[in-house]
Motif scaffolding. Structure first.
Motif, PDB file in Angstrom:
ATOM      1  N   THR A 183       3.607   1.237  -5.291  1.00 37.86           N
ATOM      2  CA  THR A 183       5.072   1.255  -5.262  1.00 37.86           C
ATOM      3  C   THR A 183       5.584   2.236  -4.224  1.00 37.86           C
ATOM      4  OG1 THR A 183       5.147   0.703  -7.614  1.00 37.86           O
ATOM      5  CG2 THR A 183       7.151   1.647  -6.646  1.00 37.86           C
ATOM      6  N   LEU A 184       4.948   3.431  -4.150  1.00 43.79           N
ATOM      7  CA  LEU A 184       5.351   4.414  -3.158  1.00 43.79           C
ATOM      8  C   LEU A 184       5.133   3.890  -1.748  1.00 43.79           C
ATOM      9  CD1 LEU A 184       6.247   7.219  -2.282  1.00 43.79           C
ATOM     10  CD2 LEU A 184       3.901   8.024  -2.654  1.00 43.79           C
ATOM     11  N   ILE A 185       3.974   3.275  -1.524  1.00 43.43           N
ATOM     12  CA  ILE A 185       3.692   2.724  -0.197  1.00 43.43           C
ATOM     13  C   ILE A 185       4.685   1.634   0.150  1.00 43.43           C
ATOM     14  CG2 ILE A 185       2.004   1.422   1.145  1.00 43.43           C
ATOM     15  CD1 ILE A 185      -0.164   2.925  -0.490  1.00 43.43           C
ATOM     16  N   HIS A 186       4.981   0.777  -0.817  1.00 47.40           N
ATOM     17  CA  HIS A 186       5.962  -0.277  -0.583  1.00 47.40           C
ATOM     18  C   HIS A 186       7.303   0.315  -0.193  1.00 47.40           C
ATOM     19  CE1 HIS A 186       8.494  -3.844  -2.256  1.00 47.40           C
ATOM     20  NE2 HIS A 186       8.282  -3.960  -0.951  1.00 47.40           N
ATOM     21  N   THR A 187       7.693   1.389  -0.881  1.00 47.77           N
ATOM     22  CA  THR A 187       8.961   2.043  -0.562  1.00 47.77           C
ATOM     23  C   THR A 187       8.947   2.597   0.852  1.00 47.77           C
ATOM     24  OG1 THR A 187       9.263   2.640  -2.878  1.00 47.77           O
ATOM     25  CG2 THR A 187      10.568   3.858  -1.263  1.00 47.77           C
ATOM     26  N   LEU A 188       7.815   3.224   1.215  1.00 56.07           N
ATOM     27  CA  LEU A 188       7.704   3.754   2.560  1.00 56.07           C
ATOM     28  C   LEU A 188       7.797   2.655   3.600  1.00 56.07           C
ATOM     29  CD1 LEU A 188       4.804   6.351   2.143  1.00 56.07           C
ATOM     30  CD2 LEU A 188       7.203   6.849   2.573  1.00 56.07           C
ATOM     31  N   PRO A 217       1.373  -7.444   2.595  1.00 55.33           N
ATOM     32  CA  PRO A 217       1.268  -8.231   1.359  1.00 55.33           C
ATOM     33  C   PRO A 217       2.607  -8.476   0.678  1.00 55.33           C
ATOM     34  CG  PRO A 217       0.462  -6.002   1.008  1.00 55.33           C
ATOM     35  CD  PRO A 217       0.680  -6.146   2.484  1.00 55.33           C
ATOM     36  N   PHE A 218       3.632  -7.713   1.060  1.00 54.42           N
ATOM     37  CA  PHE A 218       4.950  -7.903   0.455  1.00 54.42           C
ATOM     38  C   PHE A 218       5.793  -8.944   1.179  1.00 54.42           C
ATOM     39  CE2 PHE A 218       3.714  -3.463  -0.414  1.00 54.42           C
ATOM     40  CZ  PHE A 218       3.613  -3.556  -1.797  1.00 54.42           C
ATOM     41  N   THR A 219       5.462  -9.222   2.463  1.00 54.28           N
ATOM     42  CA  THR A 219       6.245 -10.182   3.245  1.00 54.28           C
ATOM     43  C   THR A 219       5.416 -11.350   3.753  1.00 54.28           C
ATOM     44  OG1 THR A 219       5.874  -9.063   5.361  1.00 54.28           O
ATOM     45  CG2 THR A 219       7.730  -8.294   4.024  1.00 54.28           C
ATOM     46  N   GLY A 220       4.101 -11.167   3.838  1.00 53.93           N
ATOM     47  CA  GLY A 220       3.240 -12.204   4.390  1.00 53.93           C
ATOM     48  C   GLY A 220       3.178 -12.187   5.906  1.00 53.93           C
ATOM     49  N   ASN A 221       3.927 -11.269   6.544  1.00 51.56           N
ATOM     50  CA  ASN A 221       3.943 -11.183   8.002  1.00 51.56           C
ATOM     51  C   ASN A 221       3.249  -9.915   8.473  1.00 51.56           C
ATOM     52  OD1 ASN A 221       5.616 -13.535   8.175  1.00 51.56           O
ATOM     53  ND2 ASN A 221       7.383 -12.258   7.650  1.00 51.56           N
ATOM     54  N   ALA A 222       2.918  -9.889   9.748  1.00 56.14           N
ATOM     55  CA  ALA A 222       2.343  -8.674  10.317  1.00 56.14           C
ATOM     56  C   ALA A 222       3.358  -7.546  10.220  1.00 56.14           C
ATOM     57  CB  ALA A 222       1.950  -8.910  11.767  1.00 56.14           C
ATOM     58  N   ASP A 246      -2.852   9.676   4.889  1.00 54.87           N
ATOM     59  CA  ASP A 246      -4.306   9.734   4.720  1.00 54.87           C
ATOM     60  C   ASP A 246      -4.771   9.220   3.359  1.00 54.87           C
ATOM     61  OD1 ASP A 246      -4.290  10.847   7.205  1.00 54.87           O
ATOM     62  OD2 ASP A 246      -5.079  12.796   6.612  1.00 54.87           O
ATOM     63  N   LYS A 247      -4.073   9.618   2.310  1.00 51.40           N
ATOM     64  CA  LYS A 247      -4.543   9.311   0.954  1.00 51.40           C
ATOM     65  C   LYS A 247      -3.974   8.010   0.394  1.00 51.40           C
ATOM     66  CE  LYS A 247      -6.829  13.183   0.740  1.00 51.40           C
ATOM     67  NZ  LYS A 247      -8.324  13.168   0.854  1.00 51.40           N
ATOM     68  N   LEU A 248      -2.759   7.646   0.806  1.00 51.41           N
ATOM     69  CA  LEU A 248      -2.120   6.452   0.239  1.00 51.41           C
ATOM     70  C   LEU A 248      -2.116   5.275   1.219  1.00 51.41           C
ATOM     71  CD1 LEU A 248       0.906   8.041  -1.647  1.00 51.41           C
ATOM     72  CD2 LEU A 248      -1.282   7.304  -2.599  1.00 51.41           C
ATOM     73  N   PHE A 249      -1.547   5.505   2.409  1.00 46.12           N
ATOM     74  CA  PHE A 249      -1.397   4.367   3.304  1.00 46.12           C
ATOM     75  C   PHE A 249      -2.723   3.873   3.868  1.00 46.12           C
ATOM     76  CE2 PHE A 249      -0.735   2.425   7.473  1.00 46.12           C
ATOM     77  CZ  PHE A 249       0.051   1.347   7.092  1.00 46.12           C
ATOM     78  N   TYR A 250      -3.628   4.797   4.218  1.00 38.19           N
ATOM     79  CA  TYR A 250      -4.893   4.387   4.834  1.00 38.19           C
ATOM     80  C   TYR A 250      -5.670   3.379   3.978  1.00 38.19           C
ATOM     81  CZ  TYR A 250      -9.701   4.630   6.521  1.00 38.19           C
ATOM     82  OH  TYR A 250     -10.960   4.298   6.967  1.00 38.19           O
ATOM     83  N   PRO A 251      -5.967   3.672   2.699  1.00 39.78           N
ATOM     84  CA  PRO A 251      -6.682   2.665   1.902  1.00 39.78           C
ATOM     85  C   PRO A 251      -5.858   1.411   1.664  1.00 39.78           C
ATOM     86  CG  PRO A 251      -6.029   4.508   0.519  1.00 39.78           C
ATOM     87  CD  PRO A 251      -5.761   4.927   1.931  1.00 39.78           C
ATOM     88  N   PHE A 252      -4.533   1.572   1.576  1.00 45.20           N
ATOM     89  CA  PHE A 252      -3.664   0.402   1.414  1.00 45.20           C
ATOM     90  C   PHE A 252      -3.802  -0.527   2.616  1.00 45.20           C
ATOM     91  CE2 PHE A 252       0.504  -1.520   2.361  1.00 45.20           C
ATOM     92  CZ  PHE A 252       0.679  -2.290   1.228  1.00 45.20           C
ATOM     93  N   TYR A 253      -3.742   0.043   3.828  1.00 42.55           N
ATOM     94  CA  TYR A 253      -3.854  -0.769   5.036  1.00 42.55           C
ATOM     95  C   TYR A 253      -5.232  -1.419   5.125  1.00 42.55           C
ATOM     96  CZ  TYR A 253      -3.710  -2.150   9.951  1.00 42.55           C
ATOM     97  OH  TYR A 253      -3.753  -2.884  11.102  1.00 42.55           O
ATOM     98  N   MET A 254      -6.284  -0.626   4.967  1.00 42.46           N
ATOM     99  CA  MET A 254      -7.634  -1.134   5.168  1.00 42.46           C
ATOM    100  C   MET A 254      -8.038  -2.183   4.135  1.00 42.46           C
ATOM    101  SD  MET A 254      -8.964   0.144   7.875  1.00 42.46           S
ATOM    102  CE  MET A 254      -8.873   1.514   9.024  1.00 42.46           C
ATOM    103  N   ASN A 255      -7.543  -2.049   2.929  1.00 40.85           N
ATOM    104  CA  ASN A 255      -7.993  -2.941   1.864  1.00 40.85           C
ATOM    105  C   ASN A 255      -7.013  -4.061   1.529  1.00 40.85           C
ATOM    106  OD1 ASN A 255     -10.613  -1.688   0.869  1.00 40.85           O
ATOM    107  ND2 ASN A 255      -9.257   0.071   0.849  1.00 40.85           N
ATOM    108  N   LEU A 256      -5.727  -3.854   1.793  1.00 40.04           N
ATOM    109  CA  LEU A 256      -4.738  -4.850   1.388  1.00 40.04           C
ATOM    110  C   LEU A 256      -3.972  -5.476   2.552  1.00 40.04           C
ATOM    111  CD1 LEU A 256      -3.239  -3.147  -1.806  1.00 40.04           C
ATOM    112  CD2 LEU A 256      -4.977  -4.943  -1.672  1.00 40.04           C
ATOM    113  N   MET A 257      -3.820  -4.753   3.660  1.00 40.68           N
ATOM    114  CA  MET A 257      -3.073  -5.323   4.779  1.00 40.68           C
ATOM    115  C   MET A 257      -3.962  -6.083   5.751  1.00 40.68           C
ATOM    116  SD  MET A 257      -0.016  -2.591   5.607  1.00 40.68           S
ATOM    117  CE  MET A 257       0.751  -3.644   6.825  1.00 40.68           C
TER     118      MET A 257
END
Length: 402
Positions: free
Chosen positions: A11-16, A234-239, A316-327
């Motif tokens: 949720t925090l990453i989505h907000t960012l 993952p929230f929009t389906g676009n790059a 480093d702690k939130l966005f990095y794993p989000f990008y690598m694993n979900l984006m």
């Protein structure tokens, strides 16, 4: 419990992500009283001190700063997002300079860096043609500094986020060619675009023929692009970023905006966090490196809390794993690993990494170690994979995602 924590993090990453529209960001203008370009020769505190042992390249960079009359604090106050406090800073040899600026998101300085490259091509009057990567806001001191380097020929907005000031450069330099990442001209219609980097751009030697491109572009053998065409929000389906990274062959320099960042640790020591992170994994820091403060990247003291939380927690702690694993798209992970291995192990012989956010990294071995860690790969430096194919101008790999 873990699912709840993960949900909060997402949720925090989505907000960012959704709130990080470019309008939310703002460059902090320097104080007018601090804007001076010439060295104040009567004030030794303004001169760049020669107190650290330097490699030959670092000595050349310091000498170039002196040639251009660049002094500490001559443009703005010194801080982590402009360690020298200068309007421009020599960054790599030959002909690479950075424009380091505070960059504010919701009153948090997230830092931003533009890179200026002197190309081998010249104008009819003998001036070096300049390539501008990730343009920042223009002001008179920067305009005057650019004149000392050459003539602006190309301005590149390398992803969807680093575009806010493209229109300023297009208006200031009407004869320059203005380039965007794929799809950017449809999103930013206020810019007079010359064109876009082709979708899926790859340099010659990547494993396929060089991508066909507009002949009005710069020499692709000198500044090589790779389009990171592997992501989906993952929230929009676009790059989301849709970034194109670049490699300047003469200086062996990698330019990134949001594919790789390097935020400092809290005490403000240049690249101190790299030493911590590599040593924590039992990796020996090479002797030929830039892992500490020096003349053109001095120690700046305590990092503001907001900037520290943004970089070391948010990114480093939130966005990095989000990008690598979900984006990164599941069906494009093989291509992403191929790109990672090409730039780290087998294609580009990188000796300097210039990220748009955080400290510059120097040293061939250190750059390889940093990129291996960032992409979670391991180069076999004893095999052909470890021998770069662009050292001069002119099946069962390790799992990328854990």
């Amino acid at each position: 419990m873990m699912k709840s924590v993960f949900a909060i993090a997402i949720t925090l990453i989505h907000t960012l992500i959704t709130s990080c529209s470019i309008d939310a960001f703002q460059l902090q203008p320097p104080q007018t009283s601090n804007i001076i370009l010439a060295v104040n020769k009567d004030n030794n505190d303004n001169n760049i001190p020669e107190v650290y042992p330097l490699s030959r390249k670092k000595l050349m960079l310091v000498n170039e700063a002196k040639r251009l009359d660049i002094s500490k604090g001559s443009y703005s106050s010194i801080g982590w997002s402009n360690r020298l406090g200068s309007v421009i800073t020599p960054a790599a040899i030959p002909g690479v300079y950075t424009v380091d600026r505070p960059f504010y998101w919701n009153k948090i300085d997230v830092g931003c860096r533009c890179t200026i490259i002197q190309l081998s091509s010249e104008t009819t009057d003998g001036s070096k043609e300049l390539l501008i990567h990730s343009p920042v806001g223009l002001d008179l001191p920067l305009i005057d500094a650019v004149i000392k380097l050459g003539t602006v020929a190309h301005v590149i907005s390398p992803n969807y986020e680093h575009v806010k000031y493209a229109y300023q450069w297009a208006n200031q330099y009407p004869n320059a060619k203005i380039w965007g990442c794929p799809g950017l001209s449809e999103k930013e219609t206020n810019v007079k675009w010359t064109g876009e980097v082709p979708y899926g751009a790859r340099p010659k030697g990547y494993g396929q023929d060089e991508t066909q491109h507009d002949n009005e572009m710069w020499d692709w053998e000198e500044v090589q692009p790779i389009h990171i065409d592997i992501e989906s929000n993952p929230f929009t389906g676009n790059a989301f970023f849709n970034e194109v990274i670049y490699y300047h062959v003469p200086s062996r320099t990698l330019l990134t905006t949001d594919l790789y960042w390097n935020y400092p640790r809290g005490d403000g020591v240049t690249n101190g966090q790299l030493v911590d992170e590599l040593q924590a994994e039992g990796i020996t820091i090479p002797t030929d490196n830039d892992s500490s403060s020096w003349e053109l990247a001095p120690e700046v003291g305590e990092i503001p809390l907001g900037s520290k939380l943004w970089g070391k927690v948010g990114m480093d702690k939130l966005f990095y794993p989000f990008y690598m694993n979900l984006m990164v798209k599941k069906d494009r992970r093989g291509e992403f690993e191929k790109i990672a291995r090409y730039i780290t192990c087998s294609g580009w012989e990188i000796e300097t990494i210039i990220p748009a956010h955080g400290d510059i990294v120097r040293g061939k071995e250190l750059c390889r170690q940093v990129l291996e860690k960032h992409f979670n790969i391991q180069c076999d430096i004893t095999s052909e994979e470890g021998l770069a194919s662009t050292a001069s101008y002119g099946a069962g790999p390790p799992e990328l995602f854990n």
